[in-house]
Write an enzyme that holds these catalytic residues in place. Structure first.
Site, PDB file in Angstrom:
ATOM      1  N   TYR A 101       0.851  -1.190   0.000  1.00 59.00           N
ATOM      2  CA  TYR A 101       0.000   0.000   0.000  1.00 59.00           C
ATOM      3  C   TYR A 101       0.888   1.241   0.000  1.00 59.00           C
ATOM      4  O   TYR A 101       1.879   1.304   0.742  1.00 59.00           O
ATOM      5  CB  TYR A 101      -0.883   0.010   1.254  1.00 59.00           C
ATOM      6  CG  TYR A 101      -1.659   1.298   1.417  1.00 59.00           C
ATOM      7  CD1 TYR A 101      -2.940   1.421   0.896  1.00 59.00           C
ATOM      8  CD2 TYR A 101      -1.099   2.405   2.057  1.00 59.00           C
ATOM      9  CE1 TYR A 101      -3.655   2.610   1.012  1.00 59.00           C
ATOM     10  CE2 TYR A 101      -1.804   3.596   2.173  1.00 59.00           C
ATOM     11  CZ  TYR A 101      -3.077   3.690   1.648  1.00 59.00           C
ATOM     12  OH  TYR A 101      -3.776   4.861   1.755  1.00 59.00           O
ATOM     13  N   GLU A 189      -3.209   7.552  -4.277  1.00 57.87           N
ATOM     14  CA  GLU A 189      -3.149   6.297  -3.512  1.00 57.87           C
ATOM     15  C   GLU A 189      -3.010   5.113  -4.450  1.00 57.87           C
ATOM     16  O   GLU A 189      -3.653   5.073  -5.498  1.00 57.87           O
ATOM     17  CB  GLU A 189      -4.439   6.156  -2.685  1.00 57.87           C
ATOM     18  CG  GLU A 189      -4.455   4.891  -1.830  1.00 57.87           C
ATOM     19  CD  GLU A 189      -5.780   4.720  -1.089  1.00 57.87           C
ATOM     20  OE1 GLU A 189      -5.786   4.796   0.149  1.00 57.87           O
ATOM     21  OE2 GLU A 189      -6.810   4.504  -1.760  1.00 57.87           O
TER      22      GLU A 189
END
Ligand code: GDP
Ligand code: MN
Length: 388
Positions: A101, A189
């Site tokens: 992530y 993101e």
């Protein structure tokens, strides 16, 4: 402005972040043609402005044309929590060794960009924060200094990046940070950022929010606005430059200034009513703008009564009254209006309305009184059946 995944990936690629090759498709045939160019296996991905597509069945692997047809057919037109899929992104499927992530976001309270990285990706970041807080690195970046390689390496290590890939992950973080700054985003993101069996690092998903107020500096990004996925009235409002958000009630609302409109929604809700929309006519709205706004509100068939709540500052109440009179001439609405005018030129506005004797237009002195009245009018319209 939120970008679709493929648009975010386009930005990533522009800044040197590795992504898979892919193409958009708006029909099953398009998808087949795209896959022919890419080679199987491919991933078929719903392009909607909401996360969790995988869980909702909007992301599928296809190893053959037959599978592709099946998945593309099923995903096109699918509604993912209210977001209807019009576009697919077909990309060459990746083999995944692990999912990571990475994100950069604007931390408004710290007045600084925040970089987050974790070796636990593919699940929601909130869950990572709960279950693997030791594997989630969070560091602010000095805006003037930028994200230095050393800091990026530190973040990679703190988030649990494998030793052999710290450099590559630090590179990816620097690219992501560059997208954030240069494209003037408030969020970039990647979830998941993957490691392939060949130890390559690649962005498999992209979530990007661009700062609308900076968009004028990025003409090349303006085409990303996804008008198609907006509700038709919101889309029309956007095209006409009106701040309009559709809600699910039956009382149309117009006010000037976002704060006043929000409190109007609250007061109407408190009086037992359900607002049909948020509409901010903005500061200094003239008669034409008010007429346009009234037309938008009346285009929503759910609306049973309308409340104009105006506190005139730069906006002049006589202009609002003129706009309402013009709207009555052109649209001839038959549903009840409650108008509360206060502030600049309120007297003149009220006089104009009194002279015009518009059918079904009631005036109110205070916001509470106006809200109570419009709720009552909407209720009685409901009982009559149709108000128009
Ligand atoms: P989201 O559910 O909206 O976040 O969509 P993602 O793009 O993140 O995809 C969801 C999941 O599908 C990912 O976490 C992966 O596990 C899986 N996935 C997506 N693309 C690929 C791919 O190319 N190969 C494989 N094996 N899995 C993929
Ligand atoms: Mn994802």
């Amino acid at each position: 402005m939120d970008l679709l995944e493929y648009q975010g990936k386009e930005l990533f690629a522009r800044h040197g972040l590795a992504v898979s090759r892919g193409m958009t498709a708006r029909s099953v045939e398009d998808a087949v043609a795209a896959a022919a160019g890419l080679g199987f296996p491919v991933v078929v991905k719903a392009q909607v402005l909401i996360g969790g597509r995988g869980k909702a069945g909007g992301v599928k692997l296809a190893g053959s044309e037959e599978e592709l047809r099946e998945h593309a057919g099923a995903i096109l037109g699918m509604s993912i929590r209210g977001h209807v899929v019009h576009t697919l992104w077909i990309e060459r499927a990746s083999e995944i060794a692990s999912e990571l992530y990475a994100s950069v976001l604007l931390d408004r309270s710290a007045k600084a960009p925040l970089v987050m990285f974790s070796s636990e990706g593919g699940i929601e970041i909130e869950q990572v924060a709960r279950e693997h807080p030791d594997k989630l690195a969070r560091e602010h970046v000095d805006y003037l200094g930028g994200l230095q390689r050393e800091q990026a390496l530190e973040i990679a290590a703190a988030g649990g990046a494998p030793e052999d890939l710290r450099e590559a992950i630090a590179d990816a973080l620097c690219c992501l940070y560059e997208v954030f700054c240069q494209e003037e985003a408030t969020l970039t993101e990647i979830n998941p950022l993957i490691i392939t069996p060949e130890r390559e690092v690649r962005a498999l998903d992209a979530k990007v929010t661009l700062d609308d107020n900076a968009l004028f500096r990025h003409p090349e990004n303006q085409g990303y606005s996804d008008l198609e996925s907006l509700d038709p009235l919101e889309r029309r409002a956007r095209e006409e430059g009106v701040q309009y958000v559709g809600l699910d009630g039956d009382i149309g609302i117009l006010g000037n200034g976002a704060g006043l409109v929000m409190s109007t929604l609250d007061v109407v809700a408190q009086a037992g009513g359900r607002p049909a929309n948020f509409l901010d006519a903005g500061g200094g709205a003239d008669a034409a703008k008010i007429e346009q706004a009234a037309s938008l509100i009346l285009s929503n068939p759910a609306v049973k009564a309308v409340l104009f709540n105006i506190f005139g500052g730069i906006t002049r109440c006589d202009e609002v009254a003129k706009g309402l009179i013009a709207a009555f001439e052109s649209l001839k609405p038959t549903l009840p209006f409650v108008v509360r005018l206060d502030g600049t030129n309120a007297e003149q506005g009220r006089e104009l309305l009194a002279e015009a004797q518009l059918p079904g237009v009631h005036s109110a002195q205070t916001m509470d009184e106006a809200a109570a009245l419009v709720v009552e009018l909407a209720r009685s319209a409901e009982n009559v059946g149709s108000a128009r």
